[in-house]
Design an enzyme around this catalytic site. Structure first.
Site, PDB file in Angstrom:
ATOM      1  N   ARG A  45      -4.818  -2.800  -6.709  1.00 16.56           N
ATOM      2  CA  ARG A  45      -5.559  -3.420  -5.600  1.00 16.56           C
ATOM      3  C   ARG A  45      -7.063  -3.162  -5.752  1.00 16.56           C
ATOM      4  O   ARG A  45      -7.888  -4.006  -5.391  1.00 16.56           O
ATOM      5  CB  ARG A  45      -5.015  -2.867  -4.278  1.00 16.56           C
ATOM      6  CG  ARG A  45      -5.759  -3.262  -3.032  1.00 16.56           C
ATOM      7  CD  ARG A  45      -5.626  -4.730  -2.721  1.00 16.56           C
ATOM      8  NE  ARG A  45      -6.410  -5.017  -1.525  1.00 16.56           N
ATOM      9  CZ  ARG A  45      -7.730  -5.169  -1.518  1.00 16.56           C
ATOM     10  NH1 ARG A  45      -8.414  -5.099  -2.645  1.00 16.56           N
ATOM     11  NH2 ARG A  45      -8.366  -5.421  -0.392  1.00 16.56           N
ATOM     12  N   ARG A  77       0.766  -1.249   0.000  1.00 15.41           N
ATOM     13  CA  ARG A  77       0.000   0.000   0.000  1.00 15.41           C
ATOM     14  C   ARG A  77       0.794   1.293   0.000  1.00 15.41           C
ATOM     15  O   ARG A  77       0.234   2.345  -0.302  1.00 15.41           O
ATOM     16  CB  ARG A  77      -0.952   0.011   1.204  1.00 15.41           C
ATOM     17  CG  ARG A  77      -2.140  -0.915   1.012  1.00 15.41           C
ATOM     18  CD  ARG A  77      -3.228  -0.623   2.031  1.00 15.41           C
ATOM     19  NE  ARG A  77      -4.332  -1.542   1.852  1.00 15.41           N
ATOM     20  CZ  ARG A  77      -5.355  -1.315   1.019  1.00 15.41           C
ATOM     21  NH1 ARG A  77      -5.415  -0.201   0.325  1.00 15.41           N
ATOM     22  NH2 ARG A  77      -6.310  -2.218   0.896  1.00 15.41           N
TER      23      ARG A  77
HETATM   24  O1  1CP Z   1       4.587  -8.635   8.552  1.00 18.15           O
HETATM   25  C1  1CP Z   1       4.901  -9.749   9.008  1.00 18.15           C
HETATM   26  O2  1CP Z   1       5.027  -9.989  10.221  1.00 18.15           O
HETATM   27  C2  1CP Z   1       5.154 -10.853   8.020  1.00 18.15           C
HETATM   28  C3  1CP Z   1       4.254 -12.031   8.143  1.00 18.15           C
HETATM   29  C4  1CP Z   1       2.820 -11.697   7.787  1.00 18.15           C
HETATM   30  C5  1CP Z   1       1.738 -11.512   8.670  1.00 18.15           C
HETATM   31  C6  1CP Z   1       1.778 -11.513  10.193  1.00 18.15           C
HETATM   32  C7  1CP Z   1       2.325 -11.595   6.461  1.00 18.15           C
HETATM   33  C8  1CP Z   1       3.171 -11.791   5.257  1.00 18.15           C
HETATM   34  N1  1CP Z   1       0.964 -11.409   6.548  1.00 18.15           N
HETATM   35  C9  1CP Z   1       0.558 -11.323   7.877  1.00 18.15           C
HETATM   36  C10 1CP Z   1      -0.852 -11.171   8.376  1.00 18.15           C
HETATM   37  C11 1CP Z   1      -1.559  -9.977   7.809  1.00 18.15           C
HETATM   38  N2  1CP Z   1      -1.808  -9.800   6.478  1.00 18.15           N
HETATM   39  C12 1CP Z   1      -2.091  -8.872   8.504  1.00 18.15           C
HETATM   40  C13 1CP Z   1      -2.145  -8.716  10.022  1.00 18.15           C
HETATM   41  C14 1CP Z   1      -0.896  -8.173  10.625  1.00 18.15           C
HETATM   42  C15 1CP Z   1      -1.041  -8.115  12.149  1.00 18.15           C
HETATM   43  O3  1CP Z   1      -1.670  -9.003  12.752  1.00 18.15           O
HETATM   44  O4  1CP Z   1      -0.478  -7.174  12.720  1.00 18.15           O
HETATM   45  C16 1CP Z   1      -2.638  -7.994   7.545  1.00 18.15           C
HETATM   46  C17 1CP Z   1      -3.320  -6.670   7.788  1.00 18.15           C
HETATM   47  C18 1CP Z   1      -2.437  -8.584   6.259  1.00 18.15           C
HETATM   48  C19 1CP Z   1      -2.874  -8.046   4.944  1.00 18.15           C
HETATM   49  C20 1CP Z   1      -1.845  -7.846   3.907  1.00 18.15           C
HETATM   50  N3  1CP Z   1      -0.894  -8.781   3.502  1.00 18.15           N
HETATM   51  C21 1CP Z   1      -1.696  -6.688   3.101  1.00 18.15           C
HETATM   52  C22 1CP Z   1      -2.547  -5.438   3.182  1.00 18.15           C
HETATM   53  C23 1CP Z   1      -3.907  -5.668   2.599  1.00 18.15           C
HETATM   54  C24 1CP Z   1      -4.187  -4.962   1.305  1.00 18.15           C
HETATM   55  O5  1CP Z   1      -5.394  -4.889   0.957  1.00 18.15           O
HETATM   56  O6  1CP Z   1      -3.315  -4.432   0.605  1.00 18.15           O
HETATM   57  C25 1CP Z   1      -0.635  -6.950   2.210  1.00 18.15           C
HETATM   58  C26 1CP Z   1      -0.104  -6.028   1.133  1.00 18.15           C
HETATM   59  C27 1CP Z   1      -0.124  -8.279   2.479  1.00 18.15           C
HETATM   60  C28 1CP Z   1       0.946  -8.964   1.722  1.00 18.15           C
HETATM   61  C29 1CP Z   1       1.942  -9.783   2.426  1.00 18.15           C
HETATM   62  N4  1CP Z   1       1.798 -10.325   3.690  1.00 18.15           N
HETATM   63  C30 1CP Z   1       2.926 -11.025   4.024  1.00 18.15           C
HETATM   64  C31 1CP Z   1       3.829 -10.976   2.922  1.00 18.15           C
HETATM   65  C32 1CP Z   1       5.196 -11.616   2.882  1.00 18.15           C
HETATM   66  C33 1CP Z   1       3.198 -10.227   1.911  1.00 18.15           C
HETATM   67  C34 1CP Z   1       3.705  -9.992   0.498  1.00 18.15           C
HETATM   68  C35 1CP Z   1       4.196  -8.589   0.225  1.00 18.15           C
HETATM   69  C36 1CP Z   1       5.671  -8.352   0.314  1.00 18.15           C
HETATM   70  O7  1CP Z   1       6.349  -8.786   1.237  1.00 18.15           O
HETATM   71  O8  1CP Z   1       6.158  -7.622  -0.577  1.00 18.15           O
END
Ligand code: 1CP
Length: 343
Positions: free
Chosen positions: A37, A28
């Site tokens: 998105r 984002r």
């Molecule tokens: O950040 C970390 O700790 C890495 C592990 C992790 C976790 C805990 C990922 C990997 N996802 C999550 C859960 C998650 N996913 C949450 C909750 C976080 C919390 O509990 O504090 C949320 C809000 C998401 C949603 C998410 N995932 C978004 C935003 C949503 C949107 O509409 O854009 C995005 C962009 C992701 C992508 C993502 N999640 C994780 C990875 C490795 C990636 C790929 C992106 C990258 O690393 O470039």
């Protein structure tokens, strides 16, 4: 062995320049991500659309030419693939239908597991041809404990009262769930490697909430099993472990899981890590994500300090945790220049 810079560094070689990528490098904070998105109804649909996830993975590479591309997906596609209800509410984070005990675990099903994860495999297959030749392709999964916390709590948590409650009072249930996740996460990662992933990162984002004995049971032991499974089939693929918040337990994690590299959160002292951890594993990290958001002189000083201290051995520059949404893209451009100028 691959001559890609990132892979050489993960195998313990001291490289110049220092390879880098950034956790959550897609997402984002980039206007071009927000634009694509909007084409999906919700975040899970986005993750299930290879036409969009391939593009999301490539966006940061076009701007900053990182040494690695990371599969665009989320750790919570695994509970979804096991049949648990998962959704992402705009602005609220993930919501899951919380597991209550062994009956709910018994209702999870592996029948559609690989079918539901097929979009991740397809994304990787397409990325193999779409990324620059010198860029390494990273696959990932959440570690069993971290994924289990979301499955038990029903979403994000601050105190982890339910998940830790299972560890202390419903131990057999947690064992069953962690065993299932360990098995299926290994399968998922092997399929990612077959689809083209050259490096694997295991995200144990909430490992740091576990006391020593629990940390060994629920973070180290499953990670070791996953490393063993991957090693047996794909001995050349480097594995990065990220037990965020593990503090002094980073040492046991490195020695007992057998990971090739370990990702450091921003609280880990650099000279301690260089002395205690780097003889056993390559290091990755650990700029404070808030310092990247803040930018300026302080970011420049800290980036150079990290490279000076950790760059004497196998080292990959990264953040201590994912890029924050409010981060100005210009700060990421400046960071990339500083790392390259450091040589
Ligand atoms: O950040 C970390 O700790 C890495 C592990 C992790 C976790 C805990 C990922 C990997 N996802 C999550 C859960 C998650 N996913 C949450 C909750 C976080 C919390 O509990 O504090 C949320 C809000 C998401 C949603 C998410 N995932 C978004 C935003 C949503 C949107 O509409 O854009 C995005 C962009 C992701 C992508 C993502 N999640 C994780 C990875 C490795 C990636 C790929 C992106 C990258 O690393 O470039």
């Amino acid at each position: 062995m691959s001559d890609k810079l990132l892979i050489r560094a993960l195998k313990g070689e001291r490289t110049r320049p220092t390879p880098f990528w950034l956790m959550r490098q897609a997402g984002r904070y980039l206007p071009e991500y927000r634009e694509i998105r909007a084409k999906a109804r919700n975040f899970l649909d986005f993750c299930a659309s290879p036409g969009l996830t391939v593009e999301a993975t490539l966006q940061p590479l076009r701007r900053y030419n990182m040494d690695a591309a990371i599969l665009f997906s989320d750790i919570l596609v695994v509970p979804h693939a096991l049949g648990q209800e998962v959704s992402f509410q705009e602005g609220e984070g993930p919501k899951l239908k919380a597991l209550c005990g062994k009956d709910d675990i018994a209702r999870l099903s592996i029948e559609q597991f690989h079918e539901r994860l097929e979009p991740s495999y397809e994304t990787l297959r397409q990325l193999v041809f779409a990324i620059p030749e010198s860029t390494a392709l990273i696959g990932f999964a959440g570690a069993p404990w971290t994924v289990a916390t979301y499955m038990i709590e029903g979403g994000s948590s601050k105190e982890f009262v339910k998940a830790k409650g299972w560890a202390y009072r419903q131990t057999a249930d947690l064992e069953r769930l962690i065993d299932l996740l360990t098995e299926m996460t290994a399968e998922y990662l092997l399929m990612q490697i077959a689809a083209g992933a050259e490096v694997i990162q295991l995200f144990d984002s909430w490992a740091g909430v576990l006391p020593e004995e629990e940390f060994r049971k629920w973070s180290i032991r499953p990670a070791r099993k996953i490393v063993e499974r991957l090693r047996a089939r794909c001995p050349k693929v480097p594995i990065i472990g990220f037990p965020k918040g593990a503090g002094a337990l980073y040492e046991a994690y490195v020695k007992e899981t057998g990971v090739d590299a370990v990702s450091l959160d921003s609280t880990v002292p650099l000279s301690w890590a260089a002395k205690t951890l780097q003889p056993h594993a390559a290091l990755q990290g650990n700029l404070d994500n808030v310092l990247l958001l803040a930018g300026g002189e302080a970011m420049e000083r800290e980036t150079k300090r990290i490279i000076n201290i950790l760059g004497e051995g196998g080292f990959v520059f990264n953040l201590g945790h994912g890029i924050l949404q409010q981060t100005p893209p210009e700060h990421v451009a400046r960071l990339a220049d500083i790392i390259r100028e450091a040589g």
